[in-house]
Design an enzyme around this catalytic site. Structure first.
Site, PDB file in Angstrom:
ATOM      1  N   HIS A 152      -2.660  -1.057  -3.300  1.00 23.15           N
ATOM      2  CA  HIS A 152      -3.713  -0.329  -3.108  1.00 23.15           C
ATOM      3  C   HIS A 152      -3.574   0.967  -4.206  1.00 23.15           C
ATOM      4  CE1 HIS A 152      -4.266  -1.960   1.066  1.00 23.15           C
ATOM      5  NE2 HIS A 152      -4.660  -2.723   0.303  1.00 23.15           N
ATOM      6  N   SER A 155       0.857  -0.940   0.168  1.00 27.72           N
ATOM      7  CA  SER A 155       0.127   0.100   0.017  1.00 27.72           C
ATOM      8  C   SER A 155       0.673   1.186  -0.140  1.00 27.72           C
ATOM      9  CB  SER A 155      -1.010   0.089   1.154  1.00 27.72           C
ATOM     10  OG  SER A 155      -1.955   0.895   1.112  1.00 27.72           O
ATOM     11  N   THR A 156       0.685   2.059   0.915  1.00 30.21           N
ATOM     12  CA  THR A 156       1.422   3.449   0.889  1.00 30.21           C
ATOM     13  C   THR A 156       3.039   2.879   0.843  1.00 30.21           C
ATOM     14  OG1 THR A 156      -0.246   4.048   2.441  1.00 30.21           O
ATOM     15  CG2 THR A 156       1.984   5.616   2.113  1.00 30.21           C
ATOM     16  N   ASP A 160      -4.425  -4.867   6.145  1.00 26.73           N
ATOM     17  CA  ASP A 160      -4.812  -5.452   4.941  1.00 26.73           C
ATOM     18  C   ASP A 160      -4.066  -6.683   4.502  1.00 26.73           C
ATOM     19  OD1 ASP A 160      -6.743  -6.408   2.947  1.00 26.73           O
ATOM     20  OD2 ASP A 160      -5.660  -5.185   1.301  1.00 26.73           O
ATOM     21  N   MET A 170      -0.123   1.153   5.195  1.00 27.97           N
ATOM     22  CA  MET A 170      -0.799   1.423   6.195  1.00 27.97           C
ATOM     23  C   MET A 170      -1.819   0.566   6.394  1.00 27.97           C
ATOM     24  SD  MET A 170      -0.791   3.529   8.892  1.00 27.97           S
ATOM     25  CE  MET A 170      -1.928   4.221  10.273  1.00 27.97           C
TER      26      MET A 170
END
Length: 363
Positions: free
Chosen positions: A202, A176-177, A298, A295
């Site tokens: 993401h 993600s991030t 997930d 973050m």
């Protein structure tokens, strides 16, 4: 608790007003300044010392990318880009992430007022995440276009081939991030005959096409957005399309991509949980799982399912993560076989694959 101090940089008075309003409605953050161009922003940053800035790309006097490049060289700080949802906007956003921006928000081209308000929760979530992110000085702002270089990041010779490997092996990556750069750092190290790779990063619709194309131009493997029903082939990486769920299934002797419009999981679409659960179910010990910066949590529980099904799992360590969320949760679930810094992940994958290939060849 001190509030997160935010400076908004955008040449649109309407956008500055809307973003300031969205930020000031939060109990844990405050918009302490709004600049209409990078030169004004520079003075605000000096005087106000914000924790995070939101930065538009297209502005007068100095475009957002040039300003970001200078900022990350001279005074690194968390930046959330505000970009337009167009193909050109997506390419520019990916360049911004290369330069050190933590994340981005895609603002609508029409209905800006209602569109930004609808994105309010996403905007403030990304500002919160950015305020916790590790940022570092970026001297080389853009990745060289010639990426099929003969050496790895560590200086060791890149293997030109993995030799006789089982086509059953699949590398499964979640991020993600901060993940776009982490994924790139791993994929550029892999030889053209690497096993098939499935990736959930993401990312919203409209950006994964450019992300895949960018990686494809840099890697020796082929990289593309996943298409429903296509076969997962060695030497190829498949990225979950933004706004869709991505999993894998078995069709006879082959693994195939499943891309559908099923609901968000853990608030995400695509979701790492969806991909990793399918990897646990379908691949078992033929999977190698990789959890990268991001973050939230997930995919952590599903990665433990992968481990229980026989996979070998590599989790990025805290020191090299932009945000140590998803890797931390994976570790808490007991899902990690190894916890490694980002620069060690590609070599570890190659070592494991070469070892597996040698064992298979002897058999």
């Amino acid at each position: 608790m001190a509030k997160i101090k935010v400076v908004v940089v955008d040449d649109s008075a309407l956008v500055r007003s809307l973003l300031s309003e969205i930020i000031n409605q939060q109990s844990d953050m405050q918009c302490i300044g709004a600049a209409n161009d990078p030169l004004q922003a520079r003075e605000m940053i000096r005087e106000l010392n914000p924790d995070v800035i939101t930065l538009d790309v297209e502005m007068p006097k100095m475009d957002g990318l040039e300003f970001l490049s200078r900022l990350m060289k001279l005074r690194p700080m968390p930046v959330v880009m505000v970009s337009t949802l167009t193909e050109q906007g997506a390419d520019t956003t990916l360049r911004a992430l290369e330069m050190g921006a933590v994340d981005f928000v895609a603002k609508p081209r029409i209905g800006v007022s209602s569109g930004l308000k609808a994105l309010g929760e996403e905007i403030v979530d990304k500002i919160r995440i950015a305020s916790q992110a590790r940022v570092s000085r970026h001297i080389a702002a853009v990745t060289p276009t010639l990426a099929r270089a003969p050496e790895t990041a560590s200086g060791a010779p890149r293997p030109s081939s993995l030799g006789r490997l089982s086509t059953e092996k699949i590398i499964c990556i979640g991020a993600s991030t901060g993940g776009t750069e982490a994924i790139k750092e791993i994929l550029v190290e892999l030889p053209a005959d690497a096993p098939g790779i499935v990736i959930t990063q993401h990312m919203p619709p409209g950006f994964t096409t450019s992300f895949a194309a960018r990686l494809d131009s840099l890697c020796r493997i082929r990289v593309q957005e996943a298409v429903d029903g296509q076969r997962i082939l060695p030497g190829h990486a498949y990225i979950a399309p933004g706004g869709k769920q991505f999993s894998i299934a078995r069709s006879g002797a082959n693994y195939v991509a499943v891309v559908d419009d099923s609901p968000p999981v853990n608030r995400h679409k695509p979701s790492v949980e969806v991909l990793f659960k399918s990897c646990a179910r379908v691949l078992g010990p033929n999977a190698i799982g990789v959890m990268l910066t991001g973050m939230g949590g997930d995919g952590g529980a599903a990665m433990k399912e992968m481990l229980d099904a026989g996979s070998h799992n590599i989790v990025q360590d805290e020191a090299s993560c932009v945000v140590f969320g998803m890797p931390k949760v994976a570790i808490q679930h007991g899902a990690a076989s190894e916890v490694l810094p980002l620069k060690r992940i590609a070599p570890a994958l190659l070592e494991r694959l070469q070892s597996a290939g040698a064992v298979r060849h002897r058999i």
